[in-house]
Design a protein around this motif. Structure first.
Motif, PDB file in Angstrom:
ATOM      1  N   HIS A 187     -14.721  48.007  15.058  1.00 16.71           N
ATOM      2  CA  HIS A 187     -16.194  47.699  14.589  1.00 16.71           C
ATOM      3  C   HIS A 187     -17.126  49.172  14.921  1.00 16.71           C
ATOM      4  O   HIS A 187     -17.758  49.774  13.849  1.00 16.71           O
ATOM      5  CB  HIS A 187     -16.816  46.868  15.575  1.00 16.71           C
ATOM      6  CG  HIS A 187     -18.196  46.538  15.303  1.00 16.71           C
ATOM      7  ND1 HIS A 187     -18.756  45.108  15.073  1.00 16.71           N
ATOM      8  CD2 HIS A 187     -19.143  47.054  15.420  1.00 16.71           C
ATOM      9  CE1 HIS A 187     -19.920  45.081  15.078  1.00 16.71           C
ATOM     10  NE2 HIS A 187     -20.517  46.419  15.304  1.00 16.71           N
ATOM     11  N   HIS A 191     -19.023  52.212  12.205  1.00 17.11           N
ATOM     12  CA  HIS A 191     -20.293  52.377  12.323  1.00 17.11           C
ATOM     13  C   HIS A 191     -20.193  54.110  11.878  1.00 17.11           C
ATOM     14  O   HIS A 191     -21.548  54.669  11.658  1.00 17.11           O
ATOM     15  CB  HIS A 191     -20.941  52.393  13.598  1.00 17.11           C
ATOM     16  CG  HIS A 191     -21.439  50.801  13.860  1.00 17.11           C
ATOM     17  ND1 HIS A 191     -21.908  50.249  12.666  1.00 17.11           N
ATOM     18  CD2 HIS A 191     -21.379  49.738  14.646  1.00 17.11           C
ATOM     19  CE1 HIS A 191     -22.420  48.933  12.986  1.00 17.11           C
ATOM     20  NE2 HIS A 191     -21.983  48.765  14.236  1.00 17.11           N
ATOM     21  N   HIS A 197     -25.470  46.748   9.981  1.00 22.09           N
ATOM     22  CA  HIS A 197     -24.433  45.664   9.795  1.00 22.09           C
ATOM     23  C   HIS A 197     -24.505  45.019   8.466  1.00 22.09           C
ATOM     24  O   HIS A 197     -24.478  43.748   8.198  1.00 22.09           O
ATOM     25  CB  HIS A 197     -24.655  44.552  10.920  1.00 22.09           C
ATOM     26  CG  HIS A 197     -24.479  45.225  12.207  1.00 22.09           C
ATOM     27  ND1 HIS A 197     -25.150  45.160  13.005  1.00 22.09           N
ATOM     28  CD2 HIS A 197     -23.186  45.475  12.784  1.00 22.09           C
ATOM     29  CE1 HIS A 197     -24.673  45.715  14.267  1.00 22.09           C
ATOM     30  NE2 HIS A 197     -23.512  45.958  14.191  1.00 22.09           N
ATOM     31  N   PHE A 201     -20.521  47.288   5.467  1.00 23.87           N
ATOM     32  CA  PHE A 201     -20.059  47.463   6.707  1.00 23.87           C
ATOM     33  C   PHE A 201     -18.850  46.422   7.020  1.00 23.87           C
ATOM     34  O   PHE A 201     -17.849  46.865   7.508  1.00 23.87           O
ATOM     35  CB  PHE A 201     -21.123  47.449   7.865  1.00 23.87           C
ATOM     36  CG  PHE A 201     -20.711  47.336   9.303  1.00 23.87           C
ATOM     37  CD1 PHE A 201     -20.002  48.419   9.804  1.00 23.87           C
ATOM     38  CD2 PHE A 201     -20.442  46.094   9.953  1.00 23.87           C
ATOM     39  CE1 PHE A 201     -19.509  48.367  11.270  1.00 23.87           C
ATOM     40  CE2 PHE A 201     -19.983  46.079  11.263  1.00 23.87           C
ATOM     41  CZ  PHE A 201     -19.539  47.266  11.865  1.00 23.87           C
TER      42      PHE A 201
END
Ligand code: ZN
Length: 233
Positions: A187, A191, A197, A201
């Motif tokens: 996660h 980024h 988000h 993504f």
């Protein structure tokens, strides 16, 4: 930060920790240090603060009660690498030990806080290897290189990624199973490509792990148990 004691009209004491910031509104937080944390705008004068406190006495009392409950629940189990272990205090043991299925043994010390503090440092040291090794592994797999990779003691997040400062993982993830740690690493690494988000993504995250949903569920369910206090009062 300054400590401040507020006396209610009934004469009860509420211990506050004041934090000055540039925001416009006041934020109250319960925390494990035994004080309520109050973030207040820097430009607030003492008089304005006193006025605000007496105007919001009921609210403060509610938070204070919640704070007291938080402190009275101390863990007798510790999450470690996805398993929940009991811990016992032993008079013969000299340093914190982990005995697999039998759990953790803490030495009996004159200073009651000491074994618990040792346990926390032991866990934090384990976290260095367990979490950062995994982050380095995924960084190689995805060929995404943050400028730095470190642990954080933050209370409000599992991980954070900023292009200028790199990735920080919360040391308390040492309590989570590997597949959850993997999800958080992936996660944060993703980024580096998408700062938000958005759909793109999540698509990228899901390309590298099948566990997104279950890992998020796991953290929701067990997250608060991983946040064991760093100190006992
Ligand atoms: Zn994120």
């Amino acid at each position: 930060m300054t400590d401040y004691v507020f006396t209610t009209r009934q004469g009860a004491l509420i211990l506050l920790q004041l934090r000055f910031n540039t925001r416009k509104n006041i934020i109250i937080r319960t925390q494990l240090s035994g004080r309520l944390q109050l973030s207040i705008p820097r430009r607030f004068t003492q008089n304005a603060l006193d006025q605000w406190l007496s105007d919001h006495e009921t609210l403060l009392e509610q938070y204070w009660q919640r704070q007291q409950q938080l402190l009275s629940t101390q863990p007798e189990t510790i999450w470690f690498k996805g398993q929940c272990y009991p811990y016992v205090v032993s008079p013969v043991c000299v340093k914190v030990g982990w005995y697999g299925d039998r759990g953790f043994v803490l030495p009996l010390a004159m200073d009651k806080e000491r074994p618990y503090r040792d346990l926390i440092s032991w866990l934090q040291e384990e976290a260095q290897d367990y979490l950062l090794e995994r982050l380095r592994y995924w960084s190689q797999q995805l060929n995404l290189r943050p400028v730095s990779m470190k642990l954080t003691t933050a209370r409000t997040l599992w991980g954070v990624c900023r292009p200028q400062t790199g990735i920080r993982l919360n040391w308390r993830l040492v309590g989570a199973p590997l597949w959850v740690v993997d999800y958080v690493c992936i996660h944060e690494l993703c980024h580096l490509i998408h700062l938000n988000h958005g759909a793109a993504f999540w698509q990228l995250v899901n390309r590298h792990t099948p566990h997104t949903q279950t890992a998020r569920m796991w953290l929701k369910q067990h997250g608060s148990a991983l946040f064991i206090p760093e100190k006992r009062w």
